[in-house]
Enzyme design. Structure first.
Site: not given
Ligand SMILES: *[C@@H]1O[C@H](CO)[C@@H](O)[C@H](O)[C@H]1NC(C)=O
Ligand SMILES: *[C@@H]1O[C@H](CO)[C@@H](O)[C@H](O)[C@H]1NC(C)=O
Ligand SMILES: *[C@@H]1O[C@H](CO)[C@@H](O)[C@H](O)[C@H]1NC(C)=O
Ligand SMILES: *[C@@H]1O[C@H](CO)[C@@H](O)[C@H](O)[C@H]1NC(C)=O
Ligand SMILES: *[C@@H]1O[C@H](CO)[C@@H](O)[C@H](O)[C@H]1NC(C)=O
Ligand SMILES: *[C@@H]1O[C@H](CO)[C@@H](O)[C@H](O)[C@H]1NC(C)=O
Ligand SMILES: *[C@@H]1O[C@H](CO)[C@@H](O)[C@H](O)[C@H]1NC(C)=O
Length: 840
Positions: A508, A530, A626
């Protein structure tokens, strides 16, 4: 308006005041373990500095000696002023030891006194021997020509302390005149929080308390010698005069009253009154030096690669008012602390003792230089810098074997950020952007392995090795240790089966780190997996950072970690699955149905909450670094959660203005100030969030290289329109006519403030959150209000540029989501205070 702000300010004030309850003064410290041995002595009690030393030739004293065949020696012609302890010695002709029972675990001081007198049979100055303690070598091939006191600070966790003397060679012998062993207060050496000072990186050091420290220098700066009699831990502090590099730079300062010891700050056991009552300050009278110079001390050290703990003691005895004194601290030419403002660290009071610990790996093997000098923040008239005391302790590698657990062994990395200094324009040509991006990527994994102690990647750094930061002790989040939460480990096999062995069809997302898969655990939890590129160790610091951050914080608006896997060479992070994916995909270029203005505001509010929690919540001062629309994820119900903490790091403490660091982050979102100065503060996140806000309202990427040059950078372009009051002209066409003007106005102003060039001019995330709530409120209800009440025109009346005076009066909506408890009572109390002041 003023009325309404007052309670807000006073509540904040109240919270600031809550911590330092005055120290309860102040019984002298009584160690639980307390051995004072007069070696070779035959008197049951020799009183020195009101302490009783027991002779080891007496019945009680001889019990400590575990070996027979030692010799007790008496100086036949002692000089009249020599200490009674130095008139006798015990001589060892073979390996011999003292054994002392230890009642309490923890930090102990061990002092060994050597005074080489000469008697008929033995000239002690020709002795040569080793000394070790519980198996750790402290002195090798040791010999002394004058009186020497060796002091060690070490952590004991067993019931016995053995001090072993081993003569060197056949005819060699060893000796000792007196021994002190006593337990120290718990907080003398705290495990966490000394800062590592070297090169550009300022990081936290953990595991300090398991180091053996050897005292090298203990200096009462600006003052007189302090004898053990006047020190609750019977230390000797010597004046600094001999170490000043340029006498003319310094001018002593002193204070007659005792310092204001505060709970949570330095105590008398950290350093006695007299240390804090004197200091050296800049000698501004010296016209040759001008107004900007450092006071520098050079301390001889024998480092040969060793690290030193440098403990600096401060107490602002020179300022007549608070917040006047700002100065910088340097060690060996490295910046150790910038813009130090003591009064803000010490509860806004003057003359409060305060200390800071630094771990220094000196380049210069013969001298350690310590400097203080004026900060750029101080006004020209008031430039000054002070130092009250300094201790330098050599860190002896060789930690007690039983304490060699987790943190000591773990591999640790320091991020050496790529320094992009010198650039001043963020978005010039596309070429520059692309090149720099590339360059940043390349240099990112330049992590260098460090000796085991520094835990650079630990994002939870609270720098507890300063007196101030110890306030946080006892709160659950202050729990020390980089120990990764083992309960979250997921077997690799489970992840394989959850993702159908990393089925390509389940991918994804992908990024620098690797790929993200969708998966389902056996208990039917939907997860996002991940996976770092297998076999590669790139990104290990980010991986660890993310685990560290996410295992310690839970918040409704932060993506939660389900677990992780580091089996074999895998680096896998498993998160809750976020059904609707990244915010970005709902804004442009994806064909998904557009979000309504209300939905967008709610998403902005949710992510602002998440960031506000990161900055100020119980997690304390984490900077995300970030923030961007791809890192804001949406769940099934479009609830926003901030994700991707791989770059996040602990922010400056309340008291600091910034953390110096290599620039990281994403182009288009990068705070220009951070970019220029490499000084990271939570305001950098605010800037990035401002970019997200304009992205949300304009529905286009932060950087779009295909557009004309003035449009490439969204933030700059949008702010040109905003400043003209024409933001409406460039908003997402899908929103045209659907945003109430007042809501748009507040939103635009909020984005503009977030994007202010300088961090100090930007609001805090908490302010942003309120503004967005208000924008939502204005969107949802048309309120009848005085015109002056709902704009930001009163900003100039407010004390701080970050505080917006646009707190809605009648309809403050407190979102009832349970996670807000985590925001900390501070903000919820403020909210309720606002409500109760309603209608006044
Ligand atoms: C030890 O005691 C003896 C007599 O018992 C006395 O003469 C001597 O001064 C004492 N020594 C010290 C160092 O107190
Ligand atoms: C001291 O620490 C050791 C090892 O951690 C432990 O076995 C012992 O029980 C502790 N003793 C006390 C008094 O806490
Ligand atoms: C202890 O400190 C006081 C006050 O500074 C001083 O007058 C006294 O001489 C000191 N005593 C010793 C033994 O150093
Ligand atoms: C030096 O400073 C003192 C106060 O600290 C002041 O009274 C004196 O006038 C100054 N001397 C000179 C030469 O500026
Ligand atoms: C360094 O070592 C030398 C010789 O070994 C010794 O004379 C000197 O005192 C030491 N200096 C310090 C600061 O320990
Ligand atoms: C003070 O010392 C530091 C470290 O050596 C140096 O970088 C700085 O320029 C000095 N400041 C002044 C005003 O000399
Ligand atoms: C170490 O410090 C001394 C004294 O300041 C200086 O003379 C020497 O040049 C320094 N050595 C190095 C390698 O920096």
């Amino acid at each position: 308006m003023e009325k309404r702000m007052l309670p807000y300010l006073s509540i904040i004030h109240l919270f600031l005041l809550q911590f330092p309850v005055s120290r309860i003064l102040s019984l002298p410290f009584t160690p639980l373990d307390n051995y004072l041995i007069d070696c070779g002595g035959s008197n049951a009690s020799t009183v020195v500095d009101s302490r009783n030393f027991v002779g080891d030739s007496t019945d009680t004293g001889s019990g400590f000696l575990s070996t027979t065949g030692t010799i007790s020696l008496r100086d036949q012609s002692p000089s009249p002023d020599s200490s009674p302890l130095y008139q006798t010695a015990r001589v060892f002709t073979r390996v011999s030891s003292y054994e002392l029972g230890i009642k309490t675990n923890g930090t102990h001081l061990v002092r060994l006194h050597f005074f080489p007198f000469s008697s008929q049979n033995y000239d002690l100055s020709s002795a040569n021997f080793h000394v070790s303690v519980n198996g750790y070598s402290l002195l090798r091939d040791f010999s002394v020509k004058t009186a020497v006191l060796k002091e060690y600070i070490l952590n004991l966790d067993r019931e016995k302390l053995e001090i072993l003397f081993s003569p060197v060679g056949k005819s060699g012998f060893g000796f000792v005149n007196a021994i002190e062993v006593f337990s120290a207060p718990d907080d003398l050496i705290v495990d966490e929080g000394a800062r590592v000072v070297d090169s550009t990186v300022i990081e936290k050091y953990t595991g300090l308390s398991s180091q053996i420290l050897e005292t090298v220098h203990r200096i009462n700066v600006g003052g007189k010698k302090i004898t053990p009699f006047n020190d609750t831990l019977w230390r000797t502090w010597i004046p600094d005069a001999d170490f000043l590099v340029l006498d003319a730079a310094a001018k002593p300062a002193s204070r007659h009253n005792p310092p204001n010891y505060q709970k949570g700050e330095a105590s008398r056991e950290i350093a006695p009154d007299n240390v804090y009552m004197t200091a050296q300050q800049m000698n501004m009278n010296n016209t040759i030096l001008g107004a900007k110079f450092n006071i520098t001390w050079a301390f001889p050290v024998n480092s040969s690669g060793a690290r030193h703990l440098v403990r600096m003691h401060f107490c602002d005895i020179v300022s007549e008012k608070r917040n006047l004194l700002y100065f910088n601290v340097y060690i060996d030419d490295y910046s150790a602390y910038t813009d130090l403002d003591l009064s803000s660290l010490t509860d806004h009071m003057l003359a409060v003792p305060f200390y800071m610990d630094f771990v220094v790996h000196s380049d210069n093997s013969t001298f350690m230089h310590v400097s203080v000098g004026p900060s750029d923040l101080s006004s020209t008239l008031r430039k000054n810098a002070i130092l009250n005391g300094v201790e330098i302790m050599k860190m002896i590698t060789g930690v007690s074997s039983t304490s060699q657990n987790g943190s000591q062994k773990k591999k640790v990395w320091v991020l050496v950020g790529s320094i992009l200094g010198g650039f001043s324009v963020i978005c010039a040509a596309i070429l520059t952007v692309l090149l720099t991006l590339k360059c940043r990527k390349k240099s990112k994994p330049k992590s260098k392995p460090k000796p085991s102690e520094s835990v650079a990647w630990t994002p939870m750094a609270t720098y507890r090795g300063s007196s101030h930061s110890r306030v946080s002790e006892g709160t659950p989040n202050a729990s020390p240790g980089p120990n990764i939460n083992l309960g979250l480990k997921i077997p690799f096999a489970d992840i394989q089966s959850a993702t159908n062995n990393f089925d390509k069809n389940l991918v994804i997302g992908s990024g620098g780190f690797g790929r993200v898969y969708r998966g389902v655990l056996r208990d039917n939890t939907n997860i996002a997996v991940k996976r770092g590129v297998p076999g590669s160790r790139q990104g290990l610091p980010e991986f660890q950072t993310e685990i560290m951050v996410l295992t310690k914080i839970r918040h409704r608006h932060l993506v939660s970690l389900v677990g992780y896997c580091e089996e074999q060479s895998e680096m896998i992070l498993v998160y809750e699955y976020m059904e609707k994916g990244a915010l970005k995909n709902h804004l442009y270029d994806s064909g998904l149905p557009p979000l309504s203005w209300k939905q967008r505001l709610e998403i902005c509010i949710g992510s602002a909450r998440g960031l506000h929690y990161l900055h100020t919540g119980s997690a304390q001062g984490i900077i995300h670094r970030d923030v961007k629309s791809t890192n804001i994820l949406l769940d099934d119900n479009y609830v926003a959660k901030v994700a991707d903490f791989g770059l996040s790091r602990s922010g400056p403490r309340l008291d600091e203005t910034h953390v110096s660091t290599g620039v990281k982050g994403s182009f288009g979102y990068l705070d220009p100030e951070y970019f220029k100065r490499q000084q990271l503060t939570d305001k950098s996140d605010v800037y990035s969030f401002g970019v997200v806000l304009v992205e949300v309202i304009c529905a286009r990427p932060a950087i779009d290289p295909l557009l004309s040059s003035e449009q490439v950078n969204l933030a700059e372009w949008a702010m040109q329109w905003q400043k003209k009051g024409l933001l409406e002209q460039i908003i997402d066409p899908q929103l045209t006519g659907k945003i109430k003007p007042k809501s748009l106005k507040i939103f635009g102003e909020t984005a503009e403030k977030c994007l202010a060039e300088y961090g100090v001019d930007r609001p805090t995330m908490g302010d942003v959150l309120w503004s967005l709530e208000y924008a939502l409120q204005l969107q949802e209800t048309e309120m009848e209000r005085e015109p002056h009440e709902d704009s930001t025109t009163h900003a100039s009346e407010l004390p701080s540029p970050g505080v917006f005076p646009r707190i809605p009066s009648s309809n403050v909506r407190i979102q009832g989501d349970s996670s807000d408890e985590n925001l900390g009572i501070r903000s919820s109390l403020v909210f309720s205070q606002l409500i109760t002041n309603e209608g006044r």
